[in-house]
Write a protein that holds these residues in place. Structure first.
Motif, PDB file in Angstrom:
ATOM      1  N   MET A 103       1.001  -1.514   0.038  1.00  0.00           N
ATOM      2  CA  MET A 103       0.274  -0.100  -0.148  1.00  0.00           C
ATOM      3  C   MET A 103       1.052   1.179  -0.242  1.00  0.00           C
ATOM      4  O   MET A 103       0.228   2.642  -0.257  1.00  0.00           O
ATOM      5  CB  MET A 103      -1.177  -0.510   0.785  1.00  0.00           C
ATOM      6  CG  MET A 103      -1.305   1.103   1.206  1.00  0.00           C
ATOM      7  SD  MET A 103      -2.959   1.586   2.888  1.00  0.00           S
ATOM      8  CE  MET A 103      -1.460   1.510   4.051  1.00  0.00           C
ATOM      9  N   PHE A 104       2.046   1.083   0.716  1.00  0.00           N
ATOM     10  CA  PHE A 104       3.011   1.748   0.930  1.00  0.00           C
ATOM     11  C   PHE A 104       3.534   2.307  -0.603  1.00  0.00           C
ATOM     12  O   PHE A 104       3.539   3.374  -0.981  1.00  0.00           O
ATOM     13  CB  PHE A 104       3.400   2.223   2.100  1.00  0.00           C
ATOM     14  CG  PHE A 104       3.069   2.968   3.196  1.00  0.00           C
ATOM     15  CD1 PHE A 104       3.385   4.542   3.717  1.00  0.00           C
ATOM     16  CD2 PHE A 104       2.811   2.300   3.869  1.00  0.00           C
ATOM     17  CE1 PHE A 104       3.554   4.497   4.748  1.00  0.00           C
ATOM     18  CE2 PHE A 104       2.699   2.360   5.143  1.00  0.00           C
ATOM     19  CZ  PHE A 104       2.647   4.304   5.663  1.00  0.00           C
ATOM     20  N   GLU A 105       3.978   1.273  -1.036  1.00  0.00           N
ATOM     21  CA  GLU A 105       4.899   1.471  -2.352  1.00  0.00           C
ATOM     22  C   GLU A 105       3.703   1.721  -3.381  1.00  0.00           C
ATOM     23  O   GLU A 105       4.409   2.334  -4.774  1.00  0.00           O
ATOM     24  CB  GLU A 105       5.090  -0.164  -2.764  1.00  0.00           C
ATOM     25  CG  GLU A 105       6.385  -0.016  -3.889  1.00  0.00           C
ATOM     26  CD  GLU A 105       6.744  -1.194  -3.903  1.00  0.00           C
ATOM     27  OE1 GLU A 105       7.367  -1.133  -5.126  1.00  0.00           O
ATOM     28  OE2 GLU A 105       6.963  -2.415  -3.512  1.00  0.00           O
ATOM     29  N   ALA A 106       2.736   1.572  -3.399  1.00  0.00           N
ATOM     30  CA  ALA A 106       1.538   1.921  -4.170  1.00  0.00           C
ATOM     31  C   ALA A 106       1.935   3.803  -4.300  1.00  0.00           C
ATOM     32  O   ALA A 106       0.917   4.034  -5.185  1.00  0.00           O
ATOM     33  CB  ALA A 106       0.833   1.614  -4.258  1.00  0.00           C
ATOM     34  N   MET A 107       1.817   4.059  -3.344  1.00  0.00           N
ATOM     35  CA  MET A 107       1.063   5.534  -3.599  1.00  0.00           C
ATOM     36  C   MET A 107       2.725   6.305  -3.208  1.00  0.00           C
ATOM     37  O   MET A 107       3.032   7.291  -3.118  1.00  0.00           O
ATOM     38  CB  MET A 107       1.105   6.121  -1.484  1.00  0.00           C
ATOM     39  CG  MET A 107      -0.175   5.211  -0.788  1.00  0.00           C
ATOM     40  SD  MET A 107      -1.084   6.095  -2.113  1.00  0.00           S
ATOM     41  CE  MET A 107      -2.063   4.713  -3.164  1.00  0.00           C
TER      42      MET A 107
ATOM     43  N   VAL B 111       4.951  -0.842 -14.880  1.00  0.00           N
ATOM     44  CA  VAL B 111       4.308  -2.016 -15.806  1.00  0.00           C
ATOM     45  C   VAL B 111       4.874  -3.135 -16.055  1.00  0.00           C
ATOM     46  O   VAL B 111       4.761  -4.329 -16.349  1.00  0.00           O
ATOM     47  CB  VAL B 111       4.835  -1.343 -17.158  1.00  0.00           C
ATOM     48  CG1 VAL B 111       3.850  -2.429 -19.041  1.00  0.00           C
ATOM     49  CG2 VAL B 111       3.404   0.115 -18.218  1.00  0.00           C
ATOM     50  N   PHE B 112       6.790  -3.780 -16.387  1.00  0.00           N
ATOM     51  CA  PHE B 112       7.263  -4.132 -16.047  1.00  0.00           C
ATOM     52  C   PHE B 112       6.903  -5.423 -14.681  1.00  0.00           C
ATOM     53  O   PHE B 112       6.929  -6.450 -15.170  1.00  0.00           O
ATOM     54  CB  PHE B 112       9.225  -3.956 -16.390  1.00  0.00           C
ATOM     55  CG  PHE B 112       9.709  -5.818 -16.296  1.00  0.00           C
ATOM     56  CD1 PHE B 112      10.339  -6.352 -17.080  1.00  0.00           C
ATOM     57  CD2 PHE B 112      10.474  -5.288 -14.705  1.00  0.00           C
ATOM     58  CE1 PHE B 112      10.985  -7.212 -16.933  1.00  0.00           C
ATOM     59  CE2 PHE B 112      11.241  -6.908 -14.845  1.00  0.00           C
ATOM     60  CZ  PHE B 112      11.567  -7.102 -16.093  1.00  0.00           C
ATOM     61  N   LYS B 113       7.354  -4.405 -14.345  1.00  0.00           N
ATOM     62  CA  LYS B 113       7.407  -5.337 -13.166  1.00  0.00           C
ATOM     63  C   LYS B 113       5.958  -6.060 -12.406  1.00  0.00           C
ATOM     64  O   LYS B 113       5.658  -7.026 -11.700  1.00  0.00           O
ATOM     65  CB  LYS B 113       7.555  -4.340 -11.438  1.00  0.00           C
ATOM     66  CG  LYS B 113       7.388  -3.374 -10.645  1.00  0.00           C
ATOM     67  CD  LYS B 113       7.324  -2.536  -9.685  1.00  0.00           C
ATOM     68  CE  LYS B 113       6.323  -1.988  -9.425  1.00  0.00           C
ATOM     69  NZ  LYS B 113       7.403  -0.627  -8.066  1.00  0.00           N
ATOM     70  N   THR B 114       4.399  -4.837 -12.804  1.00  0.00           N
ATOM     71  CA  THR B 114       3.448  -5.324 -13.018  1.00  0.00           C
ATOM     72  C   THR B 114       3.476  -6.959 -13.635  1.00  0.00           C
ATOM     73  O   THR B 114       2.963  -7.703 -12.890  1.00  0.00           O
ATOM     74  CB  THR B 114       2.733  -4.501 -13.367  1.00  0.00           C
ATOM     75  OG1 THR B 114       2.864  -3.493 -12.802  1.00  0.00           O
ATOM     76  CG2 THR B 114       0.846  -5.056 -12.652  1.00  0.00           C
ATOM     77  N   THR B 115       4.350  -6.346 -14.623  1.00  0.00           N
ATOM     78  CA  THR B 115       3.920  -8.643 -15.117  1.00  0.00           C
ATOM     79  C   THR B 115       4.632  -9.389 -14.092  1.00  0.00           C
ATOM     80  O   THR B 115       4.322 -10.597 -14.738  1.00  0.00           O
ATOM     81  CB  THR B 115       4.683  -7.989 -16.930  1.00  0.00           C
ATOM     82  OG1 THR B 115       3.912  -6.583 -17.611  1.00  0.00           O
ATOM     83  CG2 THR B 115       3.806  -8.750 -17.888  1.00  0.00           C
ATOM     84  N   TYR B 116       5.839  -8.825 -14.497  1.00  0.00           N
ATOM     85  CA  TYR B 116       6.519  -9.830 -13.400  1.00  0.00           C
ATOM     86  C   TYR B 116       5.921 -10.441 -12.705  1.00  0.00           C
ATOM     87  O   TYR B 116       6.014 -12.066 -12.248  1.00  0.00           O
ATOM     88  CB  TYR B 116       7.346  -9.539 -13.268  1.00  0.00           C
ATOM     89  CG  TYR B 116       8.704  -9.974 -12.525  1.00  0.00           C
ATOM     90  CD1 TYR B 116       9.778 -10.455 -13.080  1.00  0.00           C
ATOM     91  CD2 TYR B 116       8.780 -10.356 -11.275  1.00  0.00           C
ATOM     92  CE1 TYR B 116      10.954 -11.085 -12.276  1.00  0.00           C
ATOM     93  CE2 TYR B 116       9.732 -11.242 -10.122  1.00  0.00           C
ATOM     94  CZ  TYR B 116      10.802 -11.311 -10.439  1.00  0.00           C
ATOM     95  OH  TYR B 116      11.119 -12.656  -9.690  1.00  0.00           O
TER      96      TYR B 116
ATOM     97  N   VAL C 167      -1.706  -5.558  -7.568  1.00  0.00           N
ATOM     98  CA  VAL C 167      -2.834  -4.202  -7.193  1.00  0.00           C
ATOM     99  C   VAL C 167      -1.576  -3.040  -7.039  1.00  0.00           C
ATOM    100  O   VAL C 167      -2.090  -2.600  -7.219  1.00  0.00           O
ATOM    101  CB  VAL C 167      -3.420  -4.801  -5.823  1.00  0.00           C
ATOM    102  CG1 VAL C 167      -4.002  -3.872  -5.904  1.00  0.00           C
ATOM    103  CG2 VAL C 167      -4.492  -5.787  -6.076  1.00  0.00           C
ATOM    104  N   CYS C 168      -0.617  -3.000  -5.858  1.00  0.00           N
ATOM    105  CA  CYS C 168       0.396  -1.923  -5.996  1.00  0.00           C
ATOM    106  C   CYS C 168       0.837  -1.891  -7.329  1.00  0.00           C
ATOM    107  O   CYS C 168       1.155  -0.465  -8.147  1.00  0.00           O
ATOM    108  CB  CYS C 168       1.597  -3.186  -4.828  1.00  0.00           C
ATOM    109  SG  CYS C 168       2.766  -1.505  -4.588  1.00  0.00           S
ATOM    110  N   GLY C 169       1.263  -2.568  -8.213  1.00  0.00           N
ATOM    111  CA  GLY C 169       2.136  -2.325  -9.517  1.00  0.00           C
ATOM    112  C   GLY C 169       0.709  -2.043 -10.286  1.00  0.00           C
ATOM    113  O   GLY C 169       1.448  -0.516 -10.606  1.00  0.00           O
ATOM    114  N   SER C 170      -0.596  -1.655 -10.757  1.00  0.00           N
ATOM    115  CA  SER C 170      -1.253  -1.586 -10.511  1.00  0.00           C
ATOM    116  C   SER C 170      -1.812   0.007 -10.408  1.00  0.00           C
ATOM    117  O   SER C 170      -1.483   0.938 -11.397  1.00  0.00           O
ATOM    118  CB  SER C 170      -2.341  -2.681 -11.204  1.00  0.00           C
ATOM    119  OG  SER C 170      -2.764  -3.852 -11.342  1.00  0.00           O
ATOM    120  N   VAL C 171      -1.499   0.374  -9.524  1.00  0.00           N
ATOM    121  CA  VAL C 171      -2.052   1.969  -8.498  1.00  0.00           C
ATOM    122  C   VAL C 171      -0.660   2.753  -9.154  1.00  0.00           C
ATOM    123  O   VAL C 171      -0.929   3.791  -9.808  1.00  0.00           O
ATOM    124  CB  VAL C 171      -2.399   1.795  -7.213  1.00  0.00           C
ATOM    125  CG1 VAL C 171      -2.416   2.754  -6.557  1.00  0.00           C
ATOM    126  CG2 VAL C 171      -3.606   0.275  -7.134  1.00  0.00           C
TER     127      VAL C 171
END
Length: 243
Positions: A163-167, A198-203, A215-219
């Protein structure tokens, strides 16, 4: 038959190499966006365009992720990424403190020991940032030691970390709104944020990492896009800033 075996071995070898390269990119790729911002601050001797609260968010997120890894040992790659990110944020804070102290007109300094919330994360000495992170780490270690056997706590810790990383980009987004400008902010940094997210969310999806991660990557991607729209809205010459 031998030919089929050779082809299969070649495919497996290629896939192993790609996986290794992807892992290396995951470990060090997160630090790359801060290289152009670091250079921008060095060149301009001005930190007003960069929000140091980005460093705060990432330090908390990655310290929490390390303790999440202790409770739920996912990919070692993500643990190493956290260590690299923490070191990168300390490098950014050290530079910002040096530049701000050089430019400071007043001799008044703000220290962590003053316990003045008005100047939280606006301290004059780099050592205060280190001391805060050390205290936060010790607190996390004590709580994790007490509650490590609780699956609910471990999952909550992971959710809090992501959650913190998403912010991550939110402080920069808010600072741009406050300044009504993106001057001093490296557009390259935000473009690299976007590409990296984009890369890490795919990863995360491909490696079936815990759901909190993708979820974090998408945010993060959504916030990155919002910051890029700010660049266009405030009418900066993007081509000049990319140069």
């Amino acid at each position: 038959m031998d030919a089929e075996v050779d082809i299969q071995e070649d495919v497996e070898g290629s896939w192993t190499l790609l996986s290794w390269l992807a892992s290396c990119l995951m470990v060090f790729g997160g630090a790359l966006p801060y290289v152009p911002q670091y250079q921008e601050i060095q060149k301009s001797s001005n930190t007003e365009g960069f929000s140091t609260r980005v460093c705060l968010v990432l330090l908390i997120a990655n310290i929490l992720r390390i303790f999440f890894w202790i409770g739920k040992q996912f990919e070692l790659t993500l643990l190493l990424q956290s260590v690299v990110m923490i070191l990168t944020m300390f490098a950014m804070l050290h530079l910002c403190c040096s530049v701000q102290n050089t430019n400071r007109v007043s001799t008044k300094q703000h220290r962590l020991s003053e316990l003045d919330l008005r100047y939280f994360w606006k301290w004059s000495a780099f050592e205060d940032y280190l001391l805060f992170c050390f205290g936060f780490t010790v607190l996390c270690a004590l709580v994790t030691l007490l509650l490590l056997d609780s699956a609910v706590f471990v999952e909550a810790l992971g959710s809090l970390a992501v959650m913190f990383e998403a912010m991550l980009g939110l402080p920069q987004l808010l600072q741009n709104l406050q300044n009504r400008s993106t001057r001093g902010m490296s557009v390259k940094m935000v473009l690299l944020w976007t590409a990296g997210d984009v890369f890490k969310t795919t990863y995360f999806v491909m490696n079936e990492s815990p759901a909190q991660f993708w979820v974090c990557g998408s945010v993060q991607i959504l916030i990155d896009v919002a910051i890029l729209l700010q660049v266009l809205y405030y009418g900066q010459d993007t081509r000049t800033k990319l140069g």
